[in-house]
Design a protein around this motif. Sequence first.
Motif, PDB file in Angstrom:
ATOM      1  N   TYR A  51       0.831  -1.196   0.000  1.00  0.00           N
ATOM      2  CA  TYR A  51       0.000   0.000   0.000  1.00  0.00           C
ATOM      3  C   TYR A  51       0.867   1.247   0.000  1.00  0.00           C
ATOM      4  O   TYR A  51       1.961   1.264   0.551  1.00  0.00           O
TER       5      TYR A  51
ATOM      6  N   ARG B  91      -9.658  11.654  -7.858  1.00  0.00           N
ATOM      7  CA  ARG B  91     -10.469  10.780  -7.004  1.00  0.00           C
ATOM      8  C   ARG B  91     -11.829  11.417  -6.705  1.00  0.00           C
ATOM      9  O   ARG B  91     -12.873  10.767  -6.775  1.00  0.00           O
TER      10      ARG B  91
ATOM     11  N   GLY C  50     -13.864  11.413  -9.882  1.00  0.00           N
ATOM     12  CA  GLY C  50     -14.088  10.068 -10.394  1.00  0.00           C
ATOM     13  C   GLY C  50     -13.658   9.895 -11.838  1.00  0.00           C
ATOM     14  O   GLY C  50     -13.991   8.904 -12.476  1.00  0.00           O
TER      15      GLY C  50
ATOM     16  N   PRO D 204     -11.307   6.748 -15.875  1.00  0.00           N
ATOM     17  CA  PRO D 204     -11.332   6.568 -14.422  1.00  0.00           C
ATOM     18  C   PRO D 204      -9.945   6.707 -13.799  1.00  0.00           C
ATOM     19  O   PRO D 204      -8.945   6.340 -14.414  1.00  0.00           O
TER      20      PRO D 204
ATOM     21  N   PRO E 258      -6.981   5.872 -10.773  1.00  0.00           N
ATOM     22  CA  PRO E 258      -6.614   4.617 -10.108  1.00  0.00           C
ATOM     23  C   PRO E 258      -7.494   4.414  -8.874  1.00  0.00           C
ATOM     24  O   PRO E 258      -7.949   5.374  -8.253  1.00  0.00           O
ATOM     25  N   ARG E 259      -7.738   3.158  -8.543  1.00  0.00           N
ATOM     26  CA  ARG E 259      -8.606   2.825  -7.413  1.00  0.00           C
ATOM     27  C   ARG E 259      -7.958   3.221  -6.087  1.00  0.00           C
ATOM     28  O   ARG E 259      -6.775   2.973  -5.869  1.00  0.00           O
ATOM     29  N   ALA E 260      -8.747   3.844  -5.237  1.00  0.00           N
ATOM     30  CA  ALA E 260      -8.271   4.271  -3.919  1.00  0.00           C
ATOM     31  C   ALA E 260      -9.091   3.575  -2.844  1.00  0.00           C
ATOM     32  O   ALA E 260     -10.243   3.200  -3.061  1.00  0.00           O
ATOM     33  N   TYR E 261      -8.479   3.393  -1.685  1.00  0.00           N
ATOM     34  CA  TYR E 261      -9.136   2.761  -0.543  1.00  0.00           C
ATOM     35  C   TYR E 261      -9.097   3.726   0.626  1.00  0.00           C
ATOM     36  O   TYR E 261      -8.072   4.356   0.881  1.00  0.00           O
ATOM     37  N   LYS E 262     -10.195   3.832   1.340  1.00  0.00           N
ATOM     38  CA  LYS E 262     -10.254   4.724   2.495  1.00  0.00           C
ATOM     39  C   LYS E 262     -10.325   3.898   3.769  1.00  0.00           C
ATOM     40  O   LYS E 262     -11.121   2.978   3.887  1.00  0.00           O
TER      41      LYS E 262
ATOM     42  N   TYR F 289      -3.483   3.588  -1.726  1.00  0.00           N
ATOM     43  CA  TYR F 289      -3.451   3.016  -3.069  1.00  0.00           C
ATOM     44  C   TYR F 289      -2.594   1.761  -3.028  1.00  0.00           C
ATOM     45  O   TYR F 289      -1.650   1.685  -2.239  1.00  0.00           O
TER      46      TYR F 289
ATOM     47  N   GLU G  64      -1.979  -2.200  -8.296  1.00  0.00           N
ATOM     48  CA  GLU G  64      -3.147  -1.697  -9.023  1.00  0.00           C
ATOM     49  C   GLU G  64      -2.810  -0.440  -9.817  1.00  0.00           C
ATOM     50  O   GLU G  64      -3.324  -0.248 -10.924  1.00  0.00           O
TER      51      GLU G  64
ATOM     52  N   TRP H 111      -3.066  -0.079 -13.774  1.00  0.00           N
ATOM     53  CA  TRP H 111      -3.800   1.063 -14.327  1.00  0.00           C
ATOM     54  C   TRP H 111      -2.946   1.748 -15.403  1.00  0.00           C
ATOM     55  O   TRP H 111      -3.444   2.071 -16.482  1.00  0.00           O
TER      56      TRP H 111
END
Length: 82
Positions: A22, A43, A46, A54, A56-60, A67, A71, A75
């Motif tokens: 991460y 982010r 979107g 889109p 890159p995918r993010a996590y909270k 990130y 991934e 991307w």
Amino acid sequence: LWLQSIQEDTCVLKEATLMLEYMTEAEAAAYLGVTLKTLRRWRYRGMLDMKGTPPPRAYKRGRHIWYVRYEIGAWIRGGEVI
């Protein structure tokens, strides 16, 4: 022969570790070569551009955004970088 097996196992382990590595927002922005403000804007909206690319995918987790290095690499390889 056993040494080769150990080396192969080590390579698999390194790949698995990279997949789960991460990064903070700041690290991800530096990795992508953009400012933190730009990454946050992507982010929040979107998308990167008016075409709807889109981000890159993010996590909270709590107040923190994370990130996954693998991934972001996927991307980039997917050609979604402007």
